[in-house]
Design a protein around this motif. Structure first.
Motif, PDB file in Angstrom:
ATOM      1  N   ASP A  56      -4.033   1.332  -2.513  1.00  0.00           N
ATOM      2  CA  ASP A  56      -1.886   1.753  -2.727  1.00  0.00           C
ATOM      3  C   ASP A  56      -1.780   3.453  -2.303  1.00  0.00           C
ATOM      4  O   ASP A  56      -2.883   3.871  -3.329  1.00  0.00           O
ATOM      5  CB  ASP A  56      -1.385   1.001  -4.356  1.00  0.00           C
ATOM      6  N   GLY A  57      -1.662   3.949  -2.141  1.00  0.00           N
ATOM      7  CA  GLY A  57      -0.370   5.266  -1.334  1.00  0.00           C
ATOM      8  C   GLY A  57      -1.787   5.975  -0.983  1.00  0.00           C
ATOM      9  O   GLY A  57      -1.833   7.551  -0.599  1.00  0.00           O
ATOM     10  N   ILE A  58      -2.317   5.156  -0.195  1.00  0.00           N
ATOM     11  CA  ILE A  58      -3.601   5.575   0.903  1.00  0.00           C
ATOM     12  C   ILE A  58      -2.742   6.012   1.968  1.00  0.00           C
ATOM     13  O   ILE A  58      -2.933   4.149   2.707  1.00  0.00           O
ATOM     14  CB  ILE A  58      -4.956   5.306   0.995  1.00  0.00           C
ATOM     15  N   PRO A  59      -2.916   6.620   3.253  1.00  0.00           N
ATOM     16  CA  PRO A  59      -2.042   6.506   4.009  1.00  0.00           C
ATOM     17  C   PRO A  59      -3.650   6.006   5.085  1.00  0.00           C
ATOM     18  O   PRO A  59      -4.409   6.319   5.519  1.00  0.00           O
ATOM     19  CB  PRO A  59      -1.413   8.136   4.904  1.00  0.00           C
ATOM     20  N   TYR A  60      -2.746   4.989   6.505  1.00  0.00           N
ATOM     21  CA  TYR A  60      -3.536   4.690   6.977  1.00  0.00           C
ATOM     22  C   TYR A  60      -3.646   5.000   8.177  1.00  0.00           C
ATOM     23  O   TYR A  60      -2.977   5.387   9.107  1.00  0.00           O
ATOM     24  CB  TYR A  60      -2.929   2.995   7.329  1.00  0.00           C
ATOM     25  N   GLU A  61      -5.485   5.738   8.686  1.00  0.00           N
ATOM     26  CA  GLU A  61      -5.486   6.176   9.704  1.00  0.00           C
ATOM     27  C   GLU A  61      -6.248   5.305  10.843  1.00  0.00           C
ATOM     28  O   GLU A  61      -6.977   4.240  10.931  1.00  0.00           O
ATOM     29  CB  GLU A  61      -6.807   7.802   9.451  1.00  0.00           C
ATOM     30  N   LYS A  62      -5.232   4.731  11.581  1.00  0.00           N
ATOM     31  CA  LYS A  62      -5.686   4.030  13.310  1.00  0.00           C
ATOM     32  C   LYS A  62      -6.646   4.264  13.952  1.00  0.00           C
ATOM     33  O   LYS A  62      -6.556   5.682  14.474  1.00  0.00           O
ATOM     34  CB  LYS A  62      -4.632   3.192  13.481  1.00  0.00           C
TER      35      LYS A  62
ATOM     36  N   GLY B 165       0.776  -1.480   0.075  1.00  0.00           N
ATOM     37  CA  GLY B 165      -0.126  -0.042   0.081  1.00  0.00           C
ATOM     38  C   GLY B 165       0.843   1.378  -0.187  1.00  0.00           C
ATOM     39  O   GLY B 165       0.398   2.304   0.064  1.00  0.00           O
ATOM     40  N   VAL B 166       2.256   1.386   0.037  1.00  0.00           N
ATOM     41  CA  VAL B 166       2.809   2.773  -0.090  1.00  0.00           C
ATOM     42  C   VAL B 166       3.812   2.041  -1.574  1.00  0.00           C
ATOM     43  O   VAL B 166       4.313   1.574  -2.413  1.00  0.00           O
ATOM     44  CB  VAL B 166       4.178   2.356   0.635  1.00  0.00           C
ATOM     45  N   VAL B 167       3.327   3.796  -2.347  1.00  0.00           N
ATOM     46  CA  VAL B 167       3.774   4.246  -3.033  1.00  0.00           C
ATOM     47  C   VAL B 167       5.333   4.380  -3.505  1.00  0.00           C
ATOM     48  O   VAL B 167       5.261   5.030  -2.884  1.00  0.00           O
ATOM     49  CB  VAL B 167       2.977   5.667  -4.274  1.00  0.00           C
ATOM     50  N   ASN B 168       6.104   3.834  -4.475  1.00  0.00           N
ATOM     51  CA  ASN B 168       7.548   4.280  -3.748  1.00  0.00           C
ATOM     52  C   ASN B 168       8.322   4.218  -5.277  1.00  0.00           C
ATOM     53  O   ASN B 168       8.318   3.536  -6.326  1.00  0.00           O
ATOM     54  CB  ASN B 168       8.483   2.837  -3.262  1.00  0.00           C
ATOM     55  N   ILE B 169       7.927   6.433  -5.982  1.00  0.00           N
ATOM     56  CA  ILE B 169       8.748   6.117  -7.005  1.00  0.00           C
ATOM     57  C   ILE B 169      10.266   6.643  -6.763  1.00  0.00           C
ATOM     58  O   ILE B 169      11.143   7.920  -7.618  1.00  0.00           O
ATOM     59  CB  ILE B 169       7.904   7.462  -7.791  1.00  0.00           C
ATOM     60  N   ALA B 170      10.522   6.333  -5.597  1.00  0.00           N
ATOM     61  CA  ALA B 170      12.051   7.248  -4.988  1.00  0.00           C
ATOM     62  C   ALA B 170      13.108   5.413  -5.572  1.00  0.00           C
ATOM     63  O   ALA B 170      14.484   5.892  -5.405  1.00  0.00           O
ATOM     64  CB  ALA B 170      12.137   6.933  -3.647  1.00  0.00           C
ATOM     65  N   ILE B 171      12.662   4.782  -6.688  1.00  0.00           N
ATOM     66  CA  ILE B 171      13.598   3.520  -6.349  1.00  0.00           C
ATOM     67  C   ILE B 171      14.584   4.087  -7.255  1.00  0.00           C
ATOM     68  O   ILE B 171      15.819   3.687  -6.747  1.00  0.00           O
ATOM     69  CB  ILE B 171      12.455   2.562  -7.615  1.00  0.00           C
ATOM     70  N   GLU B 172      14.318   5.230  -8.121  1.00  0.00           N
ATOM     71  CA  GLU B 172      15.589   5.739  -9.021  1.00  0.00           C
ATOM     72  C   GLU B 172      16.428   5.882  -8.454  1.00  0.00           C
ATOM     73  O   GLU B 172      17.681   6.189  -8.252  1.00  0.00           O
ATOM     74  CB  GLU B 172      14.962   6.836 -10.183  1.00  0.00           C
TER      75      GLU B 172
END
Length: 423
Positions: A416-422, A150-157
């Motif tokens: 995916d890309g949505i922060p989870y609020e507990k 669920g975490v988008v990671n475009i920092a792979i580069e």
């Protein structure tokens, strides 16, 4: 939990009439393209020669010669027949396999046309395709680990670029490629931890967080390269991993030199493909990881620690990205140059989407990108009058076709890309 499991493994095998017609027309158009684009200008009796052995192989196979025009016409007829069958009754759940076959016919026809009257080494091209697909596939696997949770990671580069620089620097100082590779993995994990903290704990926009890390990595590695590595070449001369042939298997004709005489990066890539596929889809760990990426609230209700799972997945993805960065310096160039990853991390994300967030699908997409890269260099040698830029565009066009739903719906994890609020 049983309901969730069945939902994850449910497969839709019904092909809509519209898609059936579209695919049938596509098969026919590809067959017609083989005739109208590639046969003009060819002469009767012209022969295309394909080499089947590397120059360094102990076993040399005779070249494979095909008659150019008959081969193109034959491929076109078979493609048209398959298109007619698709229009008439369809291939059901095997439609995508038939599509792959027809596209393979088209690519082979293109090679037959490009090398008409000349020689093209198929084994050498396959070898180059595999090696150039390694960083792309590893980048895609890194993205799959992150986005399945669920975490988008475009920092792979940026992680790959940092891993490449750190592996060159540490490998040069220690004169040990293994230590340099471990340093690259650690560097990728460290940047991944920063991304995880920003995205999971502070709920920063994940695209912004990844972009910041990419900019930071580009600036930092360029500064260190200009200030130290370019000034003192002793800091930019790491040992590299050479080819390690696997006894007996490396001597198998055609596939042996391609699959079983490579560096450690190729072997680890295959191991990661198998392990990650099994872990994601056949273990409790993978089920929980995918549950967090699909329905984090439901997973939390069942006692799964959503935050811990996401942290673990992002850091593992960063380690894979750092390993991929080590390929550029320790497995290929033998030195670090500024921005040497050249967007391979972003291409890895495209391969991830192409492969529908599946490890082996991503590997197939990585091979496609690697093939386009290898083909561009081969056609330049053959003197084919097609700009290399058009060939490099082909995988991206194919990715857009996938996203448009021609091959099938590419659906990312729901959270995916949505922060989870507990709560």
């Amino acid at each position: 939990m049983a309901t969730t499991t069945s939902a994850f493994h449910r497969k839709i095998e019904v092909v809509s009439p519209t898609r059936q017609r579209v695919m049938g027309i596509l098969f026919i158009l590809l067959g017609l393209a083989l005739v109208f684009f590639f046969t003009p200008g060819l002469s009767q009796g012209q022969v295309t020669t394909f080499g089947l052995s590397l120059a360094t192989s102990d076993i040399q196979l005779p070249p494979w010669q095909v008659h150019t025009l008959p081969t193109l016409y034959g491929l076109a007829v078979v493609s048209a027949i398959l298109g007619g069958i698709q229009l008439a009754r369809g291939f059901g759940r095997y439609t995508n396999w038939v599509l792959g076959l027809v596209v393979g016919f088209f690519i082979f026809g293109f090679l037959v046309w490009a090398a008409a009257g000349k020689s093209l080494n198929l084994v050498g091209m396959l070898n180059t395709t595999l090696s150039r697909s390694v960083p792309i596939t590893l980048g895609a696997l890194s993205g799959i680990l992150c986005e399945r949770s669920g975490v988008v990671n475009i920092a792979i580069e940026g992680m790959m670029l940092t891993g490449a620089m750190v592996s060159a620097l540490v490998g040069s100082i220690t004169q040990n490629a293994w230590i340099g590779l471990l340093a690259a993995i650690f560097a990728g994990a460290l940047l991944a931890l920063i991304h995880a903290v920003l995205s999971i704990k502070y709920k920063t926009n994940q695209i912004v967080s990844g972009t910041v890390i990419n900019i930071f990595a580009t600036g930092l590695t360029s500064y260190i390269s200009a200030k130290f590595l370019q000034v003192n070449q002793a800091l930019n001369n790491p040992p590299t991993f050479g080819g390690t042939p696997i006894p007996l298997l490396s001597e198998v004709p055609i596939l042996g030199p391609v699959l079983f005489n490579n560096s450690i990066f190729v072997y680890v890539m295959f191991v990661l493909l198998i392990v990650l596929n099994i872990a994601l889809f056949q273990t409790r760990w993978g089920l929980r990881l995918r549950a967090v990426g699909e329905h984090p609230k439901a997973a939390d209700t069942l006692g799964i620690d959503v935050f811990k799972t996401r942290y673990m997945a992002v850091i593992l993805g960063g380690m894979v990205a750092g390993f991929a960065g080590g390929y550029f310096t320790l497995g290929s160039a033998g030195r670090f140059d500024e921005v040497m990853t050249a967007g391979r991390g972003f291409i890895g994300l495209a391969a991830m989407i192409f492969g529908n967030w599946n490890p082996f699908g991503a590997f197939g997409a990585g091979l496609l990108f690697g093939f386009a890269d290898a083909l561009a260099s081969r056609l330049a040698i053959l003197g084919v009058a097609i700009p290399s830029q058009f060939l490099l565009m082909a995988p991206y066009i194919a990715t857009m076709i996938v996203l448009a739903g021609v091959i099938g719906r590419a659906r990312p994890p729901a959270a995916d890309g949505i922060p989870y609020e507990k709560e």
